[in-house]
Design an enzyme around this catalytic site. Sequence first.
Site, mmCIF file in Angstrom:
data_model
loop_
_atom_site.group_PDB
_atom_site.id
_atom_site.type_symbol
_atom_site.label_atom_id
_atom_site.label_comp_id
_atom_site.label_asym_id
_atom_site.label_seq_id
_atom_site.Cartn_x
_atom_site.Cartn_y
_atom_site.Cartn_z
ATOM 1 N N LYS A 85 0.842 -0.993 -0.126
ATOM 2 C CA LYS A 85 0.101 0.018 -0.315
ATOM 3 C C LYS A 85 1.380 1.265 -0.040
ATOM 4 O O LYS A 85 1.891 1.089 1.085
ATOM 5 C CB LYS A 85 -0.996 0.126 1.224
HETATM 6 O O1 G3P Z 1 -7.518 1.654 5.499
HETATM 7 C C1 G3P Z 1 -7.822 2.780 5.496
HETATM 8 C C2 G3P Z 1 -9.229 3.861 5.525
HETATM 9 O O2 G3P Z 1 -10.364 2.395 5.841
HETATM 10 C C3 G3P Z 1 -9.179 4.184 7.104
HETATM 11 O O3 G3P Z 1 -10.516 4.914 7.464
HETATM 12 O O4 G3P Z 1 -11.678 5.328 9.101
HETATM 13 O O5 G3P Z 1 -9.623 5.982 8.726
HETATM 14 O O6 G3P Z 1 -10.961 7.319 7.681
HETATM 15 P P1 G3P Z 1 -10.907 5.763 8.702
#
Ligand code: G3P
Length: 218
Positions: A85
């Site tokens: 990633k």
């Molecule tokens: O994996 C990356 C993403 O899903 C992060 O989510 O909830 O931290 O905005 P969040």
Amino acid sequence: MKIFLDTADLDEIRRAADAGLIDGITTNPSLIAKVAGDRDPKEIYLEICEIVDGPVSLEVVGVDRETMVTEGRKLAAIHENAVVKVPLTEDGLKACRDLVSEGFKVNVTLCFSVSQALLAAKAGATYVSPFVGRIDDISGEGMDLIHQIRQVYDNYGYETEILAASIRHPVHVVEAMQIGADCCTIPPKVLWQLSKHPLTDRGLESFLADWEKLGAEI
Ligand code: G3P
């Protein structure tokens, strides 16, 4: 639509994998920091890859092309299911192209616009991760981005998979499906919320009460 679990929590990963409900895992540095404690994150990454038979996204932390490529090779060496990633920056896009040319799968993350998604596809990304919830958080319409990327990728036949990320609730998942996102990465809590309905609980309660009256066994 493929369902990935967005976590590095091994118990949650085992629980969902045991139910046969997930196609892969996505992690990020914040998610691994929540669970690692004193453990080497690489050990946890390996454990995740051994639990789940599917792509597992592991994120680089370098910010320049060369460091990202070096870290990407190391992450990819952890397990054959590892997907590297990288962030959607100029260096991240260059590192994506380099890693893809070496035969690795790459997830380009932190995507917040269609123009960024276009460049991720041009860089040969296996997945692009638009962050729906974080756009909603600043009063935008995160799902519009999924829709626009779907349109652009379909217009030109790009094979990069749209991986809807930053999912906050079940409606996000349903909308991503309706739009045609290829994958959705879901926090464990939201995964289990998908199974809930009050009429299911009420219906089950009355079925069991009626059966009880029979005093019979199956
Ligand atoms: O994996 C990356 C993403 O899903 C992060 O989510 O909830 O931290 O905005 P969040």
